[in-house]
Design an enzyme around this catalytic site. Structure first.
Site, PDB file in Angstrom:
ATOM      1  N   GLY A   1      -7.967 102.099  66.329  1.00 27.33           N
ATOM      2  CA  GLY A   1      -7.162 101.641  67.460  1.00 27.33           C
ATOM      3  C   GLY A   1      -7.520 100.256  67.952  1.00 27.33           C
ATOM      4  O   GLY A   1      -7.450  99.970  69.144  1.00 27.33           O
TER       5      GLY A   1
ATOM      6  N   SER B   1     -12.637  99.906  51.846  1.00 27.20           N
ATOM      7  CA  SER B   1     -13.257 101.227  51.740  1.00 27.20           C
ATOM      8  C   SER B   1     -14.357 101.315  50.688  1.00 27.20           C
ATOM      9  O   SER B   1     -15.245 102.161  50.787  1.00 27.20           O
ATOM     10  CB  SER B   1     -12.186 102.274  51.427  1.00 27.20           C
ATOM     11  OG  SER B   1     -11.195 102.274  52.430  1.00 27.20           O
TER      12      SER B   1
ATOM     13  N   CYS C   1      -1.144  97.284  61.714  1.00 27.67           N
ATOM     14  CA  CYS C   1      -1.982  98.464  61.881  1.00 27.67           C
ATOM     15  C   CYS C   1      -1.074  99.659  62.184  1.00 27.67           C
ATOM     16  O   CYS C   1      -0.346  99.640  63.167  1.00 27.67           O
ATOM     17  CB  CYS C   1      -2.942  98.204  63.033  1.00 27.67           C
ATOM     18  SG  CYS C   1      -4.430  99.137  62.909  1.00 27.67           S
TER      19      CYS C   1
ATOM     20  N   GLY D   1      -6.272  97.109  49.106  1.00 27.74           N
ATOM     21  CA  GLY D   1      -5.958  98.533  49.130  1.00 27.74           C
ATOM     22  C   GLY D   1      -6.543  99.261  47.943  1.00 27.74           C
ATOM     23  O   GLY D   1      -6.077  99.120  46.822  1.00 27.74           O
TER      24      GLY D   1
HETATM   25  C1  LIG Z   1     -12.304 101.824  59.349  1.00 24.25           C
HETATM   26  C2  LIG Z   1     -11.222 100.845  59.073  1.00 24.25           C
HETATM   27  C3  LIG Z   1     -10.869  99.911  60.043  1.00 24.25           C
HETATM   28  C4  LIG Z   1      -9.865  98.984  59.818  1.00 24.25           C
HETATM   29  N1  LIG Z   1      -9.562  98.069  60.779  1.00 24.25           N
HETATM   30  C5  LIG Z   1      -8.632  97.107  60.529  1.00 24.25           C
HETATM   31  C6  LIG Z   1      -8.370  96.095  61.466  1.00 24.25           C
HETATM   32  O1  LIG Z   1      -8.956  96.033  62.534  1.00 24.25           O
HETATM   33  N2  LIG Z   1      -7.423  95.170  61.145  1.00 24.25           N
HETATM   34  C7  LIG Z   1      -6.752  95.180  59.961  1.00 24.25           C
HETATM   35  O2  LIG Z   1      -5.926  94.297  59.736  1.00 24.25           O
HETATM   36  N3  LIG Z   1      -6.999  96.123  59.053  1.00 24.25           N
HETATM   37  C8  LIG Z   1      -7.926  97.096  59.292  1.00 24.25           C
HETATM   38  N4  LIG Z   1      -8.175  98.047  58.352  1.00 24.25           N
HETATM   39  C9  LIG Z   1      -7.445  98.019  57.088  1.00 24.25           C
HETATM   40  C10 LIG Z   1      -8.245  97.312  55.985  1.00 24.25           C
HETATM   41  O3  LIG Z   1      -8.478  95.963  56.291  1.00 24.25           O
HETATM   42  C11 LIG Z   1      -7.515  97.405  54.648  1.00 24.25           C
HETATM   43  O4  LIG Z   1      -6.266  96.775  54.766  1.00 24.25           O
HETATM   44  C12 LIG Z   1      -7.298  98.837  54.208  1.00 24.25           C
HETATM   45  O5  LIG Z   1      -8.442  99.607  54.507  1.00 24.25           O
HETATM   46  C13 LIG Z   1      -6.977  98.950  52.731  1.00 24.25           C
HETATM   47  O6  LIG Z   1      -8.021  98.482  51.937  1.00 24.25           O
HETATM   48  P1  LIG Z   1      -9.138  99.458  51.295  1.00 24.25           P
HETATM   49  O7  LIG Z   1      -8.392 100.556  50.616  1.00 24.25           O
HETATM   50  O8  LIG Z   1      -9.925  98.589  50.387  1.00 24.25           O
HETATM   51  O9  LIG Z   1      -9.952  99.990  52.431  1.00 24.25           O
HETATM   52  C14 LIG Z   1      -9.175  98.987  58.592  1.00 24.25           C
HETATM   53  C15 LIG Z   1      -9.526  99.924  57.618  1.00 24.25           C
HETATM   54  C16 LIG Z   1     -10.532 100.846  57.831  1.00 24.25           C
HETATM   55  C17 LIG Z   1     -10.875 101.833  56.769  1.00 24.25           C
END
Ligand SMILES: Cc1cc2nc3c(=O)[nH]c(=O)nc-3n(C[C@H](O)[C@H](O)[C@H](O)COP(=O)(O)O)c2cc1C
Ligand SMILES: Cc1cc2nc3c(=O)[nH]c(=O)nc-3n(C[C@H](O)[C@H](O)[C@H](O)COP(=O)(O)OP(=O)(O)OC[C@H]3O[C@@H](n4cnc5c(N)ncnc54)[C@H](O)[C@@H]3O)c2cc1C
Ligand SMILES: Cc1cc2nc3c(=O)[nH]c(=O)nc-3n(C[C@H](O)[C@H](O)[C@H](O)COP(=O)(O)OP(=O)(O)OC[C@H]3O[C@@H](n4cnc5c(N)ncnc54)[C@H](O)[C@@H]3O)c2cc1C
Ligand SMILES: Cc1cc2nc3c(=O)[nH]c(=O)nc-3n(C[C@H](O)[C@H](O)[C@H](O)COP(=O)(O)O)c2cc1C
Ligand code: FES
Ligand code: FES
Lengths: 290, 312, 312, 290
Positions: free
Chosen positions: C76, C267, C133, C244
């Site tokens: 959030g 992640s 988001c 992603g």
């Molecule tokens: C715990 C968590 C917090 C995140 N917070 C944000 C955020 O504050 N702003 C944002 O643009 N994306 C946020 N994301 C999304 C990530 O930047 C990314 O786009 C998304 O996790 C997909 O990439 P991944 O599969 O490598 O994690 C968040 C993701 C996770 C898991």
């Protein structure tokens, strides 16, 4: 065969063709490395892979060779678009592989008659090796083809099998006996039964479906158990699309086959009669379905 | 069938003796296989999507696994066409107690309507329209509320049996589409179809599927499906059939709690027919342990939680 | 740093010594940690999304795992606010060679612009705007091409450094949003943010996350991200940063082949810092084996495959 | 601790509270079954779980008990909203569990001094058991609390430990020695060193951060190795959110901690000084940050 966990091998991995052997005028064997995520999958004779020819198609191929270094080989008959494209590929070209799929033959105790017709010999090659190791005295291999030229692995088989372990036939009599494998089998049955004595006799076979249906009749008549490897059109290879299903038992050739036994074959209305095409439509094998 | 009682569900007047329904495109061509699925515990089956004419779909590779119980496909609506498929529908219908849903599609709303009508004549208990396949032309219907309305209305007029509308998750707002379908006369919604995805081979530099982009199914899409059912069930009053990534009874329950009244199973058939019986038996055990008379009592319960937040 | 040469990429005039960039919201608050990430092989880092004022976000559970390297979160947009975060930006910036991207958001376009401007003053090399988001109010921006245009334009006017726009996959047509951002002056696109999803506990009948719906990240969303990058790269001419579900070098290559010029890692940090070095080293090995001078040569190669089909 | 594969235990599973024990006026121990997907995860002393109180919050709790049947217990001090809600829950109520998380204490050869302050005693309980099994002759346990009433597990510890193995203190002198654990430690150090002889002495500790910083000073002065368990605000528990990071080493308390050793603690600017709140903002522990 129902699995407990999805295997990463359901995603085709591309790999270079390591070598190509021209076996007969229409058949070539391709060798590739078969290391999936650092592991060599174990292969049961009769299992197959799906071979992706990038830009063309993905088609099922029996695994005919397993080498000690984890390489596998499969033998391809040039019959249409995809197999023709494969025949034009060279060492170093990339193809995709997934699998192994299917159940494979269940080599049983007793006397084994292993029969291959045409390109179907590719499917039984590993089984012959296994049977030779298990019980060389209770083994007969029958191979047939339309002509002498198309007799697959002939020299190799003659090398590893004793003359008494092997019968060869061709439709035109250009090598071995003239006639179909079923005829040769029936002709030699008395002799085989003598050899087998009290042992159960099982027939393992791969070849054109017409050969297999005739074989089933022979086996039924003479109370021999049959394990036959069938071909159906495939998309998924792992039991989802339903194209390879044979009625009325809900058997998926890709998952519960390709090897089916007499008990199942005798129940199959589709055997020797119906296939499904790429759209899922059922058609009579002998019809002019295109 | 007493054992099955708590699992009986009723959707748009159709009685299912199990809330488990075969999803479209999975094994859905062979009548005997459909009967076997019923024996293993399916209350209904949905056929492969059938169009007005025979269609070859896309070449192979058209279905691959990606690991972790996740699949990618672009079959491209290959099907024999309604004319030739009609007798298979009639065959499938011969199984007593099995609800037969025929999935249909077409090039325009007339095609949809005509195919649906022929399917009904052949014996379909319900028609499901596929306006949601992410890798075929029909995808352009299910992303637009107006076009959805038009197609649903056209099919609804052409048939007398219940009409299910299968929705795509590949939209900004599935609720708008669902509401539009409801207004046009849909008797139930099915959510979700596959999620648009792509896998590329790093050696040949090509998409692996012959078609390029395909539809994701299986475990990866379950939280996406549950989310869509949850949002839809806040907005529509027709029943929702949950679909996407169900592999065990817990997954079924998640869909029910989110708002589903039945579910469809697709990719889990990878594990063979036994998985159906397993899921069914575990559902019965869950209900028994909690002394619930019917699985339907669970529908939508997840909506009643208390929202929490910091006092900022 | 010679080893890194083939991995150097240039985006909107910024030179990255590695195409691996930390994704926003992952570990992105502690300056020393950002420096450590650089040592392990990150060419750039994106901070947590920062808003105009301090914000507590949603209570716990706010981040859970779903198995199979897949995660669900609804943090959030918790953040200290740009005022208090500015000195952390300045600290992060002290690492030589590390490109610092500050992710910003706000309640309206003025908020976005003001926060971006303050972030730039504090030392940001680039601004990324989070209009995507899925579990916060900003999600309503990134689903609409016009609103996207307005916000991008407003921020672009307020800053001098490059502007990255992070897109949501939860839309019918990401290409429209991306083109709109490009027209409004975006210097690069980041695709994708998390995919909207829901997990429900079958015993308490509640969503597990305190907020209810959350955002899926990790392995499950990789094919979705690759698909979006593929489609975007057909339509826009600004660079795309893929994001992603990247867990290994093959995943990075898929994104490049689909059209990415760099990637963000989120992640996968579950596995600790070493995974960055592993991915980097494997990429170098891949390029060496194939005698490629630069990873940039791979960008978009998957678009050149020959379409095949049956002659129906 | 870096894992090789994501554990399904990162998804909270809800389970009934099986029993509740009132340990002190402010502390209760909760027992739940800890069978995740048919398996009992193994627990290292010092590891923790995240406890979800549905509708309220999810908070970290040290695993204080591991029973033979796979049940685990954790002891909760009523300090705020979530712990208060937990204190009101009864047998049969559902809570969610995920974990175990963190590294845990690394019990070394030599002489062990295990120190717990207040609720921190919960974190060292399993370690005391382990140390007793490993080397009962080279063990000293020091527990402290503000008052006698809040001395956790006192009777149990007195039962399993010999008087010579245990020292007790309270801030107000209502039980045992008056004073802090650090004071008691220093007072007894000469005696301990005698007992330890040539053996290395390691101090293991959990308690308020101010106790731990003082302890580090004592350990540094006397060249004792320290392993201390720290607390930080947490969201994920598995190294993604960064809230629990301690600067400047990039150490995630949830993954690389909660137990850190002297070498690390001595390098930590944050230790005893800074925390991060729910927004990720850093603040001085002694400030009025809310
Ligand atoms: C715990 C968590 C917090 C995140 N917070 C944000 C955020 O504050 N702003 C944002 O643009 N994306 C946020 N994301 C999304 C990530 O930047 C990314 O786009 C998304 O996790 C997909 O990439 P991944 O599969 O490598 O994690 C968040 C993701 C996770 C898991
Ligand atoms: C389990 C199994 C194992 C097989 N093992 C071998 C093998 O070891 N060596 C070998 O050469 N061939 C094998 N085949 C057959 C091989 O898959 C087909 O010959 C090949 O798919 C033909 O493709 P094509 O494009 O060249 O021919 P097409 O142009 O498609 O058609 C040529 C003929 O092949 C048949 N055919 C096409 N596609 C398939 C398909 N997917 N499945 C079955 N038949 C098909 C058609 O009926 C047609 O008559 C096997 C098939 C199966 C099902
Ligand atoms: C690894 C670890 C193990 C722990 N083991 C135990 C244990 O075995 N028994 C026990 O009673 N407590 C333990 N705690 C502390 C426990 O998590 C907090 O007391 C609890 O989170 C307070 O929640 P609350 O809502 O009741 O208090 P709040 O109303 O949130 O605040 C009360 C106080 O608790 C602190 N606090 C709040 N949330 C956290 C958090 N997530 N992490 C750390 N401190 C917090 C705040 O600084 C505040 O001063 C542990 C903490 C960590 C990090
Ligand atoms: C191989 C395959 C073919 C499919 N064909 C169709 C189809 O023809 N019509 C349709 O509406 N959905 C089709 N689907 C989508 C499924 O019906 C289902 O919506 C989707 O797979 C998600 O469910 P699952 O995760 O349980 O598989 C197909 C899915 C797969 C895997
Ligand atoms: S090939 Fe798809 S089910 Fe057998
Ligand atoms: S709690 Fe999220 S990184 Fe430690």
């Amino acid at each position: 065969m129902t699995k407990n966990e999805q295997s990463i091998t359901d995603k085709p991995f591309t790999t270079e063709i390591k070598s190509v052997v021209q076996e007969t005028p229409l058949m070539k064997t391709y060798y590739v490395s078969f290391v999936v995520q650092g592991k060599i999958p174990s292969v049961i004779p009769g299992q197959f892979i799906l071979v992706w020819i990038p830009g063309i198609d993905e088609i099922p191929m029996a695994i005919s060779h397993v080498l000690d270094n984890g390489d596998i080989g499969f033998t391809v008959k040039d019959v249409g678009e995809a197999t023709h494209a494969l025949h034009k590929m060279k060492i170093g070209d990339l193809i995709g592989i997934r699998g192994p799929y299917g159940n494979g033959y269940q080599l049983k105790d007793g006397f084994s008659i292993i029969i291959g017709g045409g390109i179907g010999i590719a499917s039984i090659r590993l089984l012959v090796q296994k049977a030779l190791q298990k019980n060389p005295n209770h083994l007969l291999v029958i191979v047939g083809a339309q002509t002498a030229k198309e007799l697959l692995y002939l020299e190799e088989l003659q090398e590893i099998l004793k003359p008494s372990q092997m019968l060869v036939c061709t439709d035109d009599g250009s090598h071995g006996n003239e006639g179909f494998v079923t005829m040769i089998l029936e002709k030699n049955l008395l002799h085989i039964k003598e050899k087998a004595g009290a042992n159960r006799i099982t027939v393992y076979a791969c070849g054109p479906e017409i050969m297999l249906t005739n074989l089933l009749k022979v086996c039924n008549t003479h109370k021999l158990e049959l394990e036959a490897s069938l071909e159906r059109f495939m998309r998924c290879g792992f039991g989802l699309c339903g194209l390879c299903v044979v009625d009325p038992l809900g058997i998926k050739i890709c998952q519960n086959g390709p090897v089916l036994n007499s008990a199942v074959l005798n129940e199959l209305d589709d055997f020797g009669k119906f296939h499904r095409d790429v759209t899922g439509e059922k058609y009579r094998i002998d019809s002019n379905h295109g | 069938m007493k054992l099955n009682k708590p699992l009986n569900v009723s959707i748009a007047g159709l009685e299912f003796n199990s809330p488990l329904i075969l999803a479209s495109g999975i094994l859905g061509v062979s009548p005997p296989t459909m009967h076997i699925l019923a024996d293993y515990g399916m209350g209904g089956i949905t056929t492969k999507s059938i169009g007005p004419v025979k269609r070859k779909g896309y070449p192979n590779p058209s279905i691959i696994g990606l690991g972790n119980d996740t699949f990618l496909n672009a079959v491209g609506l290959a099907n024999p066409g309604i004319e030739r498929f009609s007798h298979e529908i009639t065959e499938i219908k011969k199984k007593e107690g099995l609800v037969v849903i025929v999935s249909v599609f077409g090039d325009n709303s007339n095609d949809f309507a005509r195919t649906a009508s022929l399917a009904e004549k052949a014996g379909a208990d319900a028609i499901e329209i596929n306006i949601s396949c992410p890798h075929a032309e029909v995808s352009s219907i299910g992303v637009d509320p107006k076009i959805t309305f038009e197609y649903v209305r056209a099919v609804k007029k052409a048939i007398h049996c219940p009409l299910f509308v299968k929705l795509t998750p590949n939209v900004t707002d599935i609720v708008k589409i669902g509401m539009s379908a409801e207004k046009a006369g849909a008797d139930a919604l099915v959510a979700i179809n596959t999620v648009s995805g792509l896998a590329i081979d790093i050696n040949t530099h090509r998409p692996i599927l012959a078609h390029g982009i395909g539809g994701l199914s299986g475990r990866a899409i379950k939280p996406i499906g549950v989310r869509h059912v949850f949002n839809l069930s806040k907005a529509v009053s027709i029943p929702i059939i949950g679909c996407g990534g169900i592999f065990n009874y817990e997954d079924v329950l998640e869909y029910f709690l989110a708002g589903a009244s039945a579910v469809q199973l697709g990719s889990c058939l990878y594990y063979g027919y036994d998985i159906i019986t397993q899921i069914r038996d575990n559902l019965i055990r869950y209900l028994e342990t909690r002394k619930l008379d019917s699985i339907s009592q669970l529908t939508g319960l997840a909506h009643h939680y208390k929202e929490i937040g910091f006092d900022d």
